[in-house]
Structures are given as C-alpha cells and as structure tokens.
Design an enzyme around this catalytic site. Structure first.
Site, PDB file in Angstrom:
ATOM      1  N   HIS A   1      33.706  31.979  38.689  1.00 28.28           N
ATOM      2  CA  HIS A   1      32.241  32.011  38.780  1.00 28.28           C
ATOM      3  C   HIS A   1      31.700  30.911  37.883  1.00 28.28           C
ATOM      4  CE1 HIS A   1      32.320  36.076  40.671  1.00 28.28           C
ATOM      5  NE2 HIS A   1      33.466  36.135  40.008  1.00 28.28           N
TER       6      HIS A   1
ATOM      7  N   ASP B   1      38.446  33.638  36.950  1.00 29.37           N
ATOM      8  CA  ASP B   1      37.267  34.513  37.094  1.00 29.37           C
ATOM      9  C   ASP B   1      36.063  34.032  36.264  1.00 29.37           C
ATOM     10  OD1 ASP B   1      35.865  36.583  38.236  1.00 29.37           O
ATOM     11  OD2 ASP B   1      36.916  38.197  37.209  1.00 29.37           O
TER      12      ASP B   1
ATOM     13  N   GLU C   1      38.348  45.670  42.512  1.00 22.43           N
ATOM     14  CA  GLU C   1      38.496  45.251  41.106  1.00 22.43           C
ATOM     15  C   GLU C   1      38.483  46.538  40.272  1.00 22.43           C
ATOM     16  OE1 GLU C   1      35.210  42.923  39.597  1.00 22.43           O
ATOM     17  OE2 GLU C   1      36.262  42.360  37.753  1.00 22.43           O
TER      18      GLU C   1
END
Ligand code: HPA
Ligand code: ZN
Length: 330
Positions: free
Chosen positions: A16, A275, A197
C-alpha cells in the site's frame, strides 16, 4: 543467505503506497503542510507502532495519511518507495492506493494520481524497474461510495491495471461489493481483493466466486477450510502473503507460528510481500529474510516466490519474459 536474498530479483504484488510513509517523511510533510501530528518526534511515532489487530493499525495509518496533501507529496511518497525497491532489487512492483482516504478529506482524485504517475515515470526511466498501480476500494465504506470512486477514476483509467479491496475486513465481506466489481469486470480491469487476513475462509470463497479475483491478497486463513485449500491449489490462485504484517497485526503471534509452511506443503501459489513496510518493520528483503530464517527455506523456494509473482504479475508478455530472464540470470 542474506546476500542471496539481497541480490535475488524480487517482484512485489502487495504494498500500500500509504503504508510506505516513513515517519521521517511524515514529519517533513506535516511541517511543509502545517499539519499537527500527535507525536513529538520520529522516535515516538515508531514507538506508537504496536498493534493489537488490523483495526488498531488502520487508525494510525489513516491518521498518518493526513499529511499527504499535494501532488508533490504523493510524488515524494511514491518516489521514496520506488528508490527503496531499486536498492532492494525489486524489479517490478504493483502498488495499491486508496483514493477514498484522500478524496474524503477533500483532496482531488487527480492530485493523487498525478503525483503517483510522475514518480512512476521517473522510476521507470531512472531506476529501470517496472510498476503497476491498483486502485483499492475501502470496504468499511459503502458500495455506493466505491461506485462513485470508480466513476471518478474511469477518466484516469490508463494509470491503473487493476482494482482491489482493502481496509477493515471483519463485518465487511466481499459480497458487499458484488455490483461494483461486476462494473469493474465489464470495464476489463484485473481484480484482486484482501480476503482471509483476519476474516474467515468464507470471505475468500466470496472473493473468488462473487468478485472474480485473480489473486487473493493475504488469504492465509484459507487453511481453516480444506475444500477451499484444494480449490486454490487446483486453480493455482496466487496468494500475496505478507509475513511481517501478519505478525505485527497478531494474525500469528510469532513468525515461527506463521502458516507459510502449510501453504507451501498444500501446493498453493505463494508470493511474499511487504504490505505496509513503514509500519510493519520491513520491506521485501526483510520479509524474505524473516521467512527464510524462521523456516530454513532453501534457495529454490525463495526463487519460487519470485517466479510465482512473475507468473501472476499484471504485465504484458514482453515484460514477463524480461522478468523471467532477470530471475534466470541471477
Ligand atoms: N489490510 C487491510 N487493509 C489495509 C492493509 C491491510 O493489511 N494495509 C493497508 N490497508
Ligand atoms: Zn494489504
């Protein structure tokens, strides 16, 4: 092994951009834009990065993103991450961004996209890596908001390859976004979604069956459903696993307890990713090192992570061949 990992060509499919905001840059942008941060200094930002679950992280993450205001801010953010990629031998990366995090604060969509696009162009020209951009809808907002975001994005469509789904998973199943992803499919975008997740295997089934994802982001909870694991194995659906993120957000208490070995034994198509590296304590090499050490992985397994990522990257045939050649030459 460390040196092998450092020099191994790597491909990142789950990062991200807002999660690459390092505390030092956060402070610089806060000062530049006259924004108050709830921390006195960079060290206390780092000290605040203790999370008990996904939501406790997201609270800090969205607060941090407030410093991003101008096109130049988005440029600086993206450029810093792409420089880091070049340093770590990441040869291709597909980056998520969350337009609603910014448009909800009154930042125009085009400010975000223009800044990111300029950094990508500079990185491709000066650093020799290739990049893709994936627009994510925030799943804790409504489907109407996602539809509106998608309409706003369409005039800028040449800037992204795919559409994803992220943010607070629990209570926001993929099926909530079935209609907007049908629109996304009709427009011919690649589709991914965060699923499994923290959320149950059922959310992974929904992402696959109801949204039509080509990759599952995280997906580690699949091991709670043997039938699902068998489905993912047969279809060779890629999982973009983020080991250090899973430990930071207490999906697994320690890296040694991560279910990566089970995923590999089950024959699933696993990739390794960072991530939100500025928040979770490591970029690609740190994630590779963590799993290599915890599970005593051999070089072929590590190379396999890159190969799996190349197999499933949203690139054209020529770039895919180039990426395989880089891996074979290493
Ligand atoms: N999960 C869900 N949403 C996110 C994450 C994550 O790890 N990081 C940034 N948005
Ligand atoms: Zn993520």
């Amino acid at each position: 092994m460390e040196q092998f990992i450092d020099t191994l060509p790597k491909v990142e499919l789950h990062v991200h951009l807002e999660g690459t905001l390092e505390p030092a840059l956060m402070f610089r942008l806060a000062e530049r834009n006259g924004i108050d941060l709830p921390y006195p200094d960079v060290d206390s930002v780092r000290a605040a990065y203790e999370f008990k679950d996904l939501q406790s992280f997201l609270n800090l993450y969205y607060n941090g993103a407030r410093v991003l205001q101008t096109e130049q801010d988005f440029y600086d953010l993206t450029w810093a991450y792409l420089r880091r990629c070049a340093d770590e031998n990441v040869v291709h990366t597909e980056m998520f961004f969350d337009p609603q995090t910014h448009t909800e604060r009154g930042i125009p969509f085009e400010t975000v996209v223009r800044g990111i696009a300029r950094a990508r162009a500079d990185a491709e020209a000066q650093l020799g890596l290739s990049t893709g951009l994936i627009l994510c809808f925030l799943r804790d907002l409504s489907e109407e908001s996602a539809i509106e975001t998608f309409r706003t994005a369409l005039p800028w469509r040449e800037h992204f390859v795919g559409i994803g789904l992220d943010s607070a998973e629990t209570g926001h199943p993929p099926e909530k976004f079935e209609r907007v992803f049908a629109m996304v499919r009709d427009e011919g975008f690649h589709i991914v979604a965060h699923a499994g997740e923290e959320g149950p295997p059922e959310y992974i089934w929904q992402a696959v069956r109801r949204l039509g994802v080509e990759r599952v982001d995280h997906g580690v909870q699949c091991t709670g459903d043997a039938e699902l694991v068998e489905h993912l194995r047969r279809a060779q659906t890629p999982l973009t696993v983020c080991p250090l993120a899973n430990v930071k957000l207490k999906v697994f208490d320690r890296i040694e307890e991560h279910n990566l070995p089970r995923l590999l034994e089950a024959g699933l198509k696993v990739t390794i990713n960072s991530d939100d590296p500025a928040y979770f304590g490591g970029y690609m090499n740190a994630n590779f090192r963590a799993v290599a050490q915890a599970f005593d992985l051999d070089r072929d397994t590590l190379r396999g992570f890159t190969r799996n990522a190349i197999d499933t990257a949203f690139v054209d045939d020529q770039r895919r061949r180039e990426l395989y050649a880089l891996l074979d030459a290493a």
